[in-house]
Write a protein that holds these residues in place. Structure first.
Motif, PDB file in Angstrom:
ATOM      1  N   THR A   4       0.835  -1.196   0.000  1.00  0.00           N
ATOM      2  CA  THR A   4       0.000   0.000   0.000  1.00  0.00           C
ATOM      3  C   THR A   4       0.867   1.242   0.000  1.00  0.00           C
ATOM      4  O   THR A   4       2.007   1.233   0.452  1.00  0.00           O
ATOM      5  N   THR A   5       0.280   2.338  -0.486  1.00  0.00           N
ATOM      6  CA  THR A   5       1.036   3.582  -0.574  1.00  0.00           C
ATOM      7  C   THR A   5       1.130   4.269   0.780  1.00  0.00           C
ATOM      8  O   THR A   5       1.848   5.227   0.927  1.00  0.00           O
ATOM      9  N   THR A   6       0.381   3.769   1.773  1.00  0.00           N
ATOM     10  CA  THR A   6       0.400   4.440   3.070  1.00  0.00           C
ATOM     11  C   THR A   6       1.324   3.751   4.067  1.00  0.00           C
ATOM     12  O   THR A   6       1.296   4.064   5.245  1.00  0.00           O
ATOM     13  N   ASP A 193      -3.807   3.154   9.365  1.00  0.00           N
ATOM     14  CA  ASP A 193      -4.402   3.568   8.090  1.00  0.00           C
ATOM     15  C   ASP A 193      -3.918   4.936   7.629  1.00  0.00           C
ATOM     16  O   ASP A 193      -3.768   5.172   6.428  1.00  0.00           O
ATOM     17  N   LEU A 194      -3.657   5.839   8.566  1.00  0.00           N
ATOM     18  CA  LEU A 194      -3.229   7.188   8.193  1.00  0.00           C
ATOM     19  C   LEU A 194      -1.711   7.344   8.209  1.00  0.00           C
ATOM     20  O   LEU A 194      -1.098   7.620   7.179  1.00  0.00           O
ATOM     21  N   GLY A 196       0.649   5.060   8.613  1.00  0.00           N
ATOM     22  CA  GLY A 196       1.295   4.053   7.779  1.00  0.00           C
ATOM     23  C   GLY A 196       2.091   2.995   8.506  1.00  0.00           C
ATOM     24  O   GLY A 196       2.872   2.251   7.885  1.00  0.00           O
ATOM     25  N   ARG A 258      -0.264  13.475   3.613  1.00  0.00           N
ATOM     26  CA  ARG A 258      -1.312  12.487   3.914  1.00  0.00           C
ATOM     27  C   ARG A 258      -2.118  12.912   5.140  1.00  0.00           C
ATOM     28  O   ARG A 258      -3.347  12.841   5.160  1.00  0.00           O
TER      29      ARG A 258
END
Length: 291
Positions: A4-6, A193-194, A196, A258
Motif C-alpha cells: 500500500t502507498t500508506t 491507516d493514516l 502508515g 497524507r
C-alpha cells in the motif's frame, strides 16, 4: 500491507520522548541514578538527557504543581521503552535497579527481555534488550509471536557478573512507546491507516502492536485504562510528544501531505512538522540527517 502507498518507510524509528514531571530535581536524581541517563543540557525547567553524550533520548519538562495521576486512569503514556544493545547491559541495569530498592516488574516477551519501573510521577518506563531478529517467530497471519513469561533473572545477573555499572551504555536508544488509548479501532485508523505503521500483533482484544520495517513494535496501543478513556490533562505528569525519525525529507513530506489531507492540523515546532493523535499525544516528524 507492504504494497500500500500508506506504509511507512522500513527505516522509520522512534527518536526521543518528552515527558512532563512535577519536581525536576527529584526526577533528575531518579533518571540519573536509577535509570542511568546523563544530563546533556538544561534550559530553564527543561532538561535533555542522553546515554552517549550526543543524542537526546529523553526531555524532562517540569510543570509546577503537576497532578500525578493514578496508573492506567487516562489515555496517554503507558510507558516509553529504552532499548539497550545487549544482554549484559540489561543485566547491569537489573543490578542497579535492585540496588536502588525500587519495585521492578519484568517480562520475557520471546522477542525481548524487559524490565518495568515507574518514575516518581508514575510515568511508566520499560528497559529491555531484543533477541536477534532471526529468532523471532511469526504466526500463520504473519504477526510476530509475543508472550509475557518470567524473565530468567539469574541468567541476566550472570551475564553481567564481572561488569561495572556506569549508566546506560552507548548504543542505547528509545526502542518503542506504548500508549493507553480510548478506542483501538480509532487508534488503528490513525496510526496504521493514516500514518502508515503496520500491524504486527494483537494481545487479546485489548491491545495491539504496530511497527515499520518488520520490527516487533515501535508503538503499543491498549485500552487498559478503559474504553473511551479521556486524554490526560495537560497539567498532569505524562507525555508531551515523541519524535518519529524518517529517512528523508521526501518521506516526511509524503506523511505530512497524507495527514493534512485527512484533516489533521500540522504545525511547525522547532523547525519540524508536528501533529497530535486523537488523545492529544504529540508526534514530531524529524528527518534523521537533521538531528
Amino acid at each position: 500491507m507492504s504494497g500500500t502507498t500508506t506504509t511507512l518507510h522500513q527505516d522509520v524509528e522512534i527518536g526521543l520522548v518528552q515527558i512532563r514531571v512535577s519536581q525536576l530535581e527529584h526526577s533528575l536524581d531518579f533518571y540519573q541514578n536509577v535509570v542511568g541517563l546523563k544530563v546533556l543540557r538544561q534550559k530553564s525547567r527543561e532538561v535533555e538527557m542522553t546515554a552517549d553524550g550526543q543524542n537526546v533520548l529523553l526531555i524532562l519538562r517540569e510543570i509546577e504543581h503537576a497532578k500525578v495521576l493514578r496508573r492506567n486512569s487516562v489515555a496517554g503514556l503507558y510507558h516509553f521503552a529504552i532499548l539497550v544493545p545487549d544482554r549484559p547491559s540489561l543485566g547491569l541495569v537489573l543490578r542497579n535497579l535492585i540496588s536502588s530498592g525500587i519495585h521492578v516488574g519484568q517480562g520475557d516477551h520471546l522477542v525481548s527481555e524487559a524490565l518495568y519501573i515507574q518514575d516518581p510521577d508514575n510515568n511508566g518506563i520499560e528497559i529491555y534488550r531484543d533477541r536477534p531478529r532471526d529468532s523471532w517467530r511469526h504466526d500463520a497471519e504473519g504477526h510476530v509471536v509475543m508472550s509475557t513469561d518470567p524473565v530468567d533473572v539469574d541468567g541476566l545477573l550472570a551475564a553481567s557478573e564481572d561488569l561495572t555499572w556506569s549508566g546506560l551504555p552507548e548504543g542505547t536508544v528509545i526502542g518503542h512507546v506504548h500508549f493507553h488509548v480510548g478506542d483501538l479501532g480509532k487508534a488503528k485508523g490513525f496510526y496504521v491507516d493514516l500514518l502508515g505503521f503496520e500491524l504486527t500483533a494483537y494481545y487479546g482484544d485489548a491491545a495491539m502492536f504496530i511497527s515499520a520495517g518488520g520490527y516487533h513494535h515501535h508503538i503499543g496501543l491498549n485500552i487498559w485504562a478503559g474504553q473511551g478513556a479521556p486524554a490526560a490533562p495537560e497539567d498532569a505528569a505524562g507525555i508531551d510528544y515523541f519524535t518519529l525519525l524518517l529517512p528523508s525529507e521526501e518521506e516526511r513530506a509524503v506523511v505530512v501531505e497524507r495527514v493534512r489531507k485527512a484533516g489533521y492540523t500540522v504545525d511547525e515546532v522547532d523547525g519540524a512538522p508536528a501533529l497530535r493523535d486523537p488523545w492529544n499525544i504529540g508526534i514530531k516528524l524529524v528527518v534523521k540527517h537533521s538531528l
